[in-house]
Write an enzyme that holds these catalytic residues in place. Sequence first.
Site, PDB file in Angstrom:
ATOM      1  N   ILE A  11      18.868 -31.355  22.537  1.00  0.00           N
ATOM      2  CA  ILE A  11      18.251 -32.632  22.019  1.00  0.00           C
ATOM      3  C   ILE A  11      19.055 -32.771  20.655  1.00  0.00           C
ATOM      4  O   ILE A  11      19.022 -31.642  19.808  1.00  0.00           O
ATOM      5  CB  ILE A  11      16.533 -32.424  21.410  1.00  0.00           C
ATOM      6  CG1 ILE A  11      15.755 -31.924  22.880  1.00  0.00           C
ATOM      7  CG2 ILE A  11      16.029 -33.726  20.859  1.00  0.00           C
ATOM      8  CD1 ILE A  11      14.304 -31.694  22.432  1.00  0.00           C
ATOM      9  N   ASP A  58      26.641 -33.115  14.906  1.00  0.00           N
ATOM     10  CA  ASP A  58      26.621 -34.553  14.224  1.00  0.00           C
ATOM     11  C   ASP A  58      27.235 -35.337  15.214  1.00  0.00           C
ATOM     12  O   ASP A  58      28.581 -34.962  15.815  1.00  0.00           O
ATOM     13  CB  ASP A  58      27.609 -34.488  13.126  1.00  0.00           C
ATOM     14  CG  ASP A  58      27.482 -35.766  12.386  1.00  0.00           C
ATOM     15  OD1 ASP A  58      27.378 -36.911  12.982  1.00  0.00           O
ATOM     16  OD2 ASP A  58      27.824 -35.691  11.279  1.00  0.00           O
ATOM     17  N   ASN A  85      18.880 -38.497  21.307  1.00  0.00           N
ATOM     18  CA  ASN A  85      17.697 -39.187  20.354  1.00  0.00           C
ATOM     19  C   ASN A  85      18.203 -39.496  18.811  1.00  0.00           C
ATOM     20  O   ASN A  85      17.537 -40.584  18.343  1.00  0.00           O
ATOM     21  CB  ASN A  85      16.794 -37.867  20.081  1.00  0.00           C
ATOM     22  CG  ASN A  85      15.783 -38.215  18.762  1.00  0.00           C
ATOM     23  OD1 ASN A  85      14.944 -39.006  18.988  1.00  0.00           O
ATOM     24  ND2 ASN A  85      16.034 -37.617  17.752  1.00  0.00           N
ATOM     25  N   TYR A 150      21.291 -53.246  14.858  1.00  0.00           N
ATOM     26  CA  TYR A 150      20.520 -52.196  15.383  1.00  0.00           C
ATOM     27  C   TYR A 150      20.197 -52.571  16.922  1.00  0.00           C
ATOM     28  O   TYR A 150      20.301 -51.778  17.879  1.00  0.00           O
ATOM     29  CB  TYR A 150      19.160 -51.806  14.740  1.00  0.00           C
ATOM     30  CG  TYR A 150      18.299 -50.935  15.183  1.00  0.00           C
ATOM     31  CD1 TYR A 150      18.857 -49.345  15.296  1.00  0.00           C
ATOM     32  CD2 TYR A 150      17.157 -51.230  15.801  1.00  0.00           C
ATOM     33  CE1 TYR A 150      17.797 -48.524  15.880  1.00  0.00           C
ATOM     34  CE2 TYR A 150      16.342 -50.153  16.456  1.00  0.00           C
ATOM     35  CZ  TYR A 150      16.546 -49.077  16.453  1.00  0.00           C
ATOM     36  OH  TYR A 150      15.749 -48.016  17.026  1.00  0.00           O
ATOM     37  N   LYS A 154      21.198 -50.933  20.524  1.00  0.00           N
ATOM     38  CA  LYS A 154      20.295 -50.418  21.480  1.00  0.00           C
ATOM     39  C   LYS A 154      20.194 -51.162  22.561  1.00  0.00           C
ATOM     40  O   LYS A 154      20.189 -50.547  24.006  1.00  0.00           O
ATOM     41  CB  LYS A 154      18.650 -50.495  20.848  1.00  0.00           C
ATOM     42  CG  LYS A 154      18.386 -49.470  19.630  1.00  0.00           C
ATOM     43  CD  LYS A 154      18.656 -48.024  20.294  1.00  0.00           C
ATOM     44  CE  LYS A 154      18.334 -47.028  19.228  1.00  0.00           C
ATOM     45  NZ  LYS A 154      18.497 -45.558  19.325  1.00  0.00           N
TER      46      LYS A 154
HETATM   47  N1  LIG Z   1      10.384 -45.009  14.679  1.00  0.00           N
HETATM   48  C1  LIG Z   1      10.557 -45.917  15.419  1.00  0.00           C
HETATM   49  O1  LIG Z   1       9.837 -46.891  15.235  1.00  0.00           O
HETATM   50  C2  LIG Z   1      11.623 -45.872  16.716  1.00  0.00           C
HETATM   51  C3  LIG Z   1      11.216 -47.138  17.560  1.00  0.00           C
HETATM   52  C4  LIG Z   1      12.167 -47.129  18.810  1.00  0.00           C
HETATM   53  C5  LIG Z   1      13.342 -46.269  19.102  1.00  0.00           C
HETATM   54  N2  LIG Z   1      13.484 -45.347  17.915  1.00  0.00           N
HETATM   55  C6  LIG Z   1      14.543 -44.277  17.951  1.00  0.00           C
HETATM   56  O2  LIG Z   1      14.111 -42.977  17.975  1.00  0.00           O
HETATM   57  C7  LIG Z   1      15.372 -42.148  17.723  1.00  0.00           C
HETATM   58  C8  LIG Z   1      14.551 -41.068  16.588  1.00  0.00           C
HETATM   59  O3  LIG Z   1      14.391 -41.762  15.506  1.00  0.00           O
HETATM   60  P1  LIG Z   1      12.977 -41.444  14.516  1.00  0.00           P
HETATM   61  O4  LIG Z   1      12.109 -42.585  14.659  1.00  0.00           O
HETATM   62  O5  LIG Z   1      12.669 -40.127  14.981  1.00  0.00           O
HETATM   63  O6  LIG Z   1      13.614 -41.672  13.130  1.00  0.00           O
HETATM   64  P2  LIG Z   1      14.150 -40.157  12.218  1.00  0.00           P
HETATM   65  O7  LIG Z   1      12.952 -39.453  11.913  1.00  0.00           O
HETATM   66  O8  LIG Z   1      14.853 -40.807  11.145  1.00  0.00           O
HETATM   67  O9  LIG Z   1      14.961 -39.397  12.812  1.00  0.00           O
HETATM   68  C9  LIG Z   1      16.355 -39.647  13.280  1.00  0.00           C
HETATM   69  C10 LIG Z   1      17.182 -38.401  13.584  1.00  0.00           C
HETATM   70  O10 LIG Z   1      18.481 -38.700  13.806  1.00  0.00           O
HETATM   71  C11 LIG Z   1      19.375 -37.965  13.088  1.00  0.00           C
HETATM   72  N3  LIG Z   1      20.715 -38.442  12.887  1.00  0.00           N
HETATM   73  C12 LIG Z   1      21.039 -39.505  12.346  1.00  0.00           C
HETATM   74  N4  LIG Z   1      22.323 -39.534  12.228  1.00  0.00           N
HETATM   75  C13 LIG Z   1      22.922 -38.475  13.040  1.00  0.00           C
HETATM   76  C14 LIG Z   1      24.117 -38.152  13.171  1.00  0.00           C
HETATM   77  N5  LIG Z   1      25.176 -38.845  12.972  1.00  0.00           N
HETATM   78  N6  LIG Z   1      24.233 -37.094  14.034  1.00  0.00           N
HETATM   79  C15 LIG Z   1      23.187 -36.320  14.365  1.00  0.00           C
HETATM   80  N7  LIG Z   1      22.012 -36.803  14.147  1.00  0.00           N
HETATM   81  C16 LIG Z   1      21.764 -38.074  13.505  1.00  0.00           C
HETATM   82  C17 LIG Z   1      18.536 -37.735  11.763  1.00  0.00           C
HETATM   83  O11 LIG Z   1      19.007 -36.429  11.180  1.00  0.00           O
HETATM   84  P3  LIG Z   1      19.529 -36.303   9.341  1.00  0.00           P
HETATM   85  O12 LIG Z   1      17.957 -35.940   9.188  1.00  0.00           O
HETATM   86  O13 LIG Z   1      20.587 -35.355   9.414  1.00  0.00           O
HETATM   87  O14 LIG Z   1      19.467 -37.662   8.981  1.00  0.00           O
HETATM   88  C18 LIG Z   1      17.130 -37.362  12.382  1.00  0.00           C
HETATM   89  O15 LIG Z   1      17.075 -36.183  12.851  1.00  0.00           O
HETATM   90  C19 LIG Z   1      16.372 -43.248  17.131  1.00  0.00           C
HETATM   91  O16 LIG Z   1      17.263 -43.314  18.097  1.00  0.00           O
HETATM   92  C20 LIG Z   1      15.752 -44.422  16.796  1.00  0.00           C
HETATM   93  O17 LIG Z   1      16.567 -45.371  17.108  1.00  0.00           O
HETATM   94  C21 LIG Z   1      12.610 -45.227  16.796  1.00  0.00           C
END
Ligand SMILES: NC(=O)c1ccc[n+]([C@@H]2O[C@H](COP(=O)([O-])OP(=O)(O)OC[C@H]3O[C@@H](n4cnc5c(N)ncnc54)[C@H](OP(=O)(O)O)[C@@H]3O)[C@@H](O)[C@H]2O)c1
Length: 288
Positions: A11, A58, A85, A150, A154
């Site tokens: 993951i 990364d 993810n 964004y 997606k």
């Molecule tokens: N929350 C929502 O409402 C929502 C809705 C639809 C889809 N999503 C999608 O769900 C996924 C997870 O987001 P989340 O809501 O869980 O937000 P989150 O808590 O901010 O988690 C995002 C994760 O992605 C990591 N990340 C960012 N840039 C990266 C890179 N270059 N390489 C590796 N890891 C990286 C972050 O790591 P760091 O700690 O190092 O920054 C963090 O672990 C995303 O793809 C987001 O677009 C979220």
Amino acid sequence: MTRKLNKTVLITGCSSGIGRDSALFFQNKGWNVVATMRAPGGEQVLNRLPNVICPLLDVTDVESIQKAIQTALVEFGTVDAVVNNAGYALIGAFETLDAVQIRKQFDTNVFGLMEVCRSILPHFRERNQGILINVASMVGRVPLPLYSVYNASKFAVEGFSESLVYELENFDICVKLIEPGATDTAFFGGSSDRYNGTGVKAYDDYCAQLLPLMDSIGPAGSDSQDIAEVIWKAATDGRHQLRYAAGSDARAFLLARRILPDGLFKRTIKISLTPWALKTVGKLFYRT
Ligand SMILES: NC(=O)c1ccc[n+]([C@@H]2O[C@H](COP(=O)([O-])OP(=O)(O)OC[C@H]3O[C@@H](n4cnc5c(N)ncnc54)[C@H](OP(=O)(O)O)[C@@H]3O)[C@@H](O)[C@H]2O)c1
């Protein structure tokens, strides 16, 4: 090589939110988990659980992707499923976002995800099995105001994944898309990029009016554990289903997108982003 009898999932983005809860969910279900993250040095929990390793990955660094996959194969022998993810949101009026910000959004959400796919596919093809689970979003089919870049990233993940199905089904490799609605994670806070990179001020009033309201939806949205469960189901249901809407808002908006003509759909989105709608209809979806 150890513990290879269980299935193994890799993951991306396990430092927080949906990725982290997915790692915990799969581990709890008896999977080996390769819970990758950008800065594993500070991890205190996941790396102490049985059958979990936390290599650095990364998604914008191809070498780190390949190393993490190698580490997973040495540790567990195979990788059965990959959950793409990692991602974040670039938020703001398009004219206020500069080219560097936009490229970074695509480098992470789109090209990074593609590189993870490219790196794992030889292993999946060799075994004639494997499940690729790409975390897109409800907004991969339902564009929202002030999320244009964004949204575009997606949409790209949706198109990429749906097309891959054709060439990969010949190798019994399954592709799945997760489409979460608003989910209570750092996504709406610290992990988003809202910097006005161009200095254009023309949209300030519109942003000031809309963004606080949109931000208020995040903490009222789904729990990330619920999204993790949908991801786990996608990995284990044995079906060739492509899309998994996750959250009641995602299911409702995706249905509206499918059945309403564009004009009516746009009006629905505008009305749904008003304080009145959030306090009334919003109660069906959000913990307001
Ligand atoms: N929350 C929502 O409402 C929502 C809705 C639809 C889809 N999503 C999608 O769900 C996924 C997870 O987001 P989340 O809501 O869980 O937000 P989150 O808590 O901010 O988690 C995002 C994760 O992605 C990591 N990340 C960012 N840039 C990266 C890179 N270059 N390489 C590796 N890891 C990286 C972050 O790591 P760091 O700690 O190092 O920054 C963090 O672990 C995303 O793809 C987001 O677009 C979220």
